[in-house]
Design a protein around this motif. Structure first.
Motif, mmCIF file in Angstrom:
data_model
loop_
_atom_site.group_PDB
_atom_site.id
_atom_site.type_symbol
_atom_site.label_atom_id
_atom_site.label_comp_id
_atom_site.label_asym_id
_atom_site.label_seq_id
_atom_site.Cartn_x
_atom_site.Cartn_y
_atom_site.Cartn_z
ATOM 1 N N VAL A 122 -10.196 -33.475 -11.332
ATOM 2 C CA VAL A 122 -10.666 -34.410 -10.373
ATOM 3 C C VAL A 122 -9.686 -35.668 -9.892
ATOM 4 C CG1 VAL A 122 -12.346 -36.242 -10.417
ATOM 5 C CG2 VAL A 122 -13.345 -34.360 -11.115
ATOM 6 N N CYS A 124 -9.222 -39.005 -8.932
ATOM 7 C CA CYS A 124 -9.929 -40.346 -9.008
ATOM 8 C C CYS A 124 -9.590 -41.452 -8.103
ATOM 9 C CB CYS A 124 -9.954 -40.869 -10.443
ATOM 10 S SG CYS A 124 -10.510 -39.490 -11.612
ATOM 11 N N SER A 145 -18.225 -40.348 0.030
ATOM 12 C CA SER A 145 -18.511 -39.714 -1.351
ATOM 13 C C SER A 145 -19.609 -39.940 -1.715
ATOM 14 C CB SER A 145 -17.632 -40.392 -2.549
ATOM 15 O OG SER A 145 -16.198 -39.759 -2.430
ATOM 16 N N PRO A 166 -14.202 -40.131 -5.590
ATOM 17 C CA PRO A 166 -13.332 -38.842 -5.955
ATOM 18 C C PRO A 166 -13.256 -37.797 -5.193
ATOM 19 C CG PRO A 166 -15.619 -38.766 -6.805
ATOM 20 C CD PRO A 166 -15.592 -40.199 -6.183
ATOM 21 N N THR A 168 -11.674 -33.476 -4.847
ATOM 22 C CA THR A 168 -11.070 -31.992 -5.877
ATOM 23 C C THR A 168 -9.653 -32.020 -5.462
ATOM 24 O OG1 THR A 168 -11.894 -30.815 -3.888
ATOM 25 C CG2 THR A 168 -13.313 -31.086 -5.921
ATOM 26 N N ARG A 182 -20.842 -34.413 -8.585
ATOM 27 C CA ARG A 182 -19.974 -33.112 -8.443
ATOM 28 C C ARG A 182 -18.756 -32.965 -9.637
ATOM 29 N NH1 ARG A 182 -19.093 -28.235 -8.884
ATOM 30 N NH2 ARG A 182 -17.252 -27.303 -7.815
ATOM 31 N N THR A 183 -18.562 -34.417 -9.876
ATOM 32 C CA THR A 183 -17.467 -34.871 -10.791
ATOM 33 C C THR A 183 -17.976 -34.291 -12.265
ATOM 34 O OG1 THR A 183 -17.780 -37.016 -11.230
ATOM 35 C CG2 THR A 183 -16.422 -36.629 -9.238
ATOM 36 N N ILE A 187 -16.294 -31.936 -14.420
ATOM 37 C CA ILE A 187 -15.928 -32.244 -15.618
ATOM 38 C C ILE A 187 -16.490 -31.793 -17.108
ATOM 39 C CG2 ILE A 187 -15.536 -34.328 -17.341
ATOM 40 C CD1 ILE A 187 -14.708 -35.964 -14.555
ATOM 41 N N ALA A 193 -17.687 -38.272 -17.450
ATOM 42 C CA ALA A 193 -17.426 -38.447 -16.213
ATOM 43 C C ALA A 193 -17.643 -39.762 -15.866
ATOM 44 C CB ALA A 193 -18.297 -37.444 -15.190
ATOM 45 N N ARG A 197 -14.968 -42.633 -14.356
ATOM 46 C CA ARG A 197 -15.163 -43.556 -12.846
ATOM 47 C C ARG A 197 -15.218 -45.122 -13.538
ATOM 48 N NH1 ARG A 197 -21.327 -43.721 -12.272
ATOM 49 N NH2 ARG A 197 -21.263 -44.915 -13.966
#
Ligand code: Q0Z
Length: 318
Positions: A122, A124, A145, A166, A168, A182-183, A187, A193, A197
């Motif tokens: 990911v 960030c 996002s 985030p 990809t 999705r993260t 992860i 996750a 964040r």
């Protein structure tokens, strides 16, 4: 950033350096070391247990690398990243081992020996201001996002609070914006996750506050994390360099338009003025533009860190 400023080219999937000879591409490698990965302007080498990240003096504008290097750019970015790793060390552990011990002499000052991590899949991205792809997404959908934003924001406006947006790591082309859920999937651990964040936002806030006290706005940044062999979260890659972030001079900042970047605007303005259509190959940069751009990078280092650039060169025995 989501505009993938330094895409990784995996050597297994691309041309090996020795095969680049016949092409126009110029590839320099550190003598005797195995190249593991190449970005547009950086290389990653195998040091056995550890890794060596080397920043070059190459510069890109509009996503295209120019044939002319900016002397000391790699050293400025490495030194700046070192300063932020140190400033944020109480928030999260980092991957830095040394800027001198075990670093080959010919790349000292622009290289760092780091711990080998298992990198999280990911990117960030944290945004304190709405610009770039975030501005585009907001204009199209009112959200970035998956986060709904207040109506009526202007381009480059400061957000009510820093946003975690985030993305990809795309194999090729620009990174893709993803939402927090999705993260969690990528992860594979919701609590981790959430920590990624929260730490990302905290690192952004710490660096942005420091920069603002020195007359610089950190509009947004892209961080990368990994796990050490114990499974502990570690801040990796580079932190808040002009290649992974947008820095704007606070002096002259005004929402409602795009802002000039601290470092590259001079080259961008020159490049656009040549009539270059922003497709490869990028034009060679004239001496006076190179010299002024180098000065702007060194000034940025000195302004943000509060120390002479010479001090970085001395500490790293560059
Ligand atoms: C960093 C990248 C660069 C190309 C992998 N500590 C680490 N452990 C394992 N992997 C990495 C790191 Cl930093 C890692 N990248 C990004 C850096 C050239 C790609 F200098 N990829």
């Amino acid at each position: 950033m989501t505009s993938s400023k330094d895409e990784t080219v995996n050597c297994g999937l691309s041309r090996a350096p020795s095969e680049a000879v016949a092409s126009l591409e110029r590839v320099t490698t550190v003598a005797g070391l195995t190249l593991l990965a190449r970005g547009k302007v950086r290389e990653l080498y195998d040091l056995g247990d550890d890794l060596l990240m080397v920043a070059s003096d190459r510069i890109s504008t509009y996503d295209v690398v120019h044939p002319t290097p900016i002397p000391d750019k790699g050293k400025v970015l490495t030194g700046m990243s070192a300063f932020w790793f140190d400033l944020t060390n109480d928030l999260v552990d980092h991957h830095v081992l040394s800027y001198s011990d075990g670093v080959p002499e010919d790349v000292r000052g622009r290289a760092v020996r780091v711990r080998r991590l298992k990198m999280l899949p990911v990117e960030c991205v944290v945004r304190g201001y709405i610009t770039g792809s975030g501005w585009k997404d907001y204009q199209a959908t009112g959200a970035v996002s998956g986060l709904e934003l207040p109506a009526g924001l202007q381009e480059s406006e400061q957000l009510p609070e820093p946003l975690y947006t985030p993305s990809t790591k795309a194999e090729v082309g620009h990174d893709e914006a993803i939402d927090f859920e999705r993260t969690v999937e990528l992860i594979g651990d919701r609590v981790l996750a959430e920590r990624v964040r929260d730490v990302s936002i905290a690192v952004y806030q710490r660096v942005a506050d420091h920069a603002r006290e020195h007359g610089v706005i950190l509009a947004d940044t892209k961080l990368e994390f990994g796990l050490d062999p114990d499974g502990a979260l570690v801040l990796g890659d580079e932190v808040c360099t002009p290649d992974s972030s947008r820095f704007w001079p606070a002096d002259g900042y005004a929402p409602g338009r795009g802002q000039p970047s601290f470092d590259k605007q001079y080259v961008r303005d020159w490049a656009a003025g040549t009539g270059w259509d922003k497709t490869p190959p990028a034009p060679a940069i004239p001496d006076e533009v190179v010299a002024r751009t180098r000065e702007l990078y060194v000034e940025a280092y000195e302004r943000l860190t509060g120390e002479p650039f010479e001090a970085w060169l001395e500490r790293t025995r560059a």
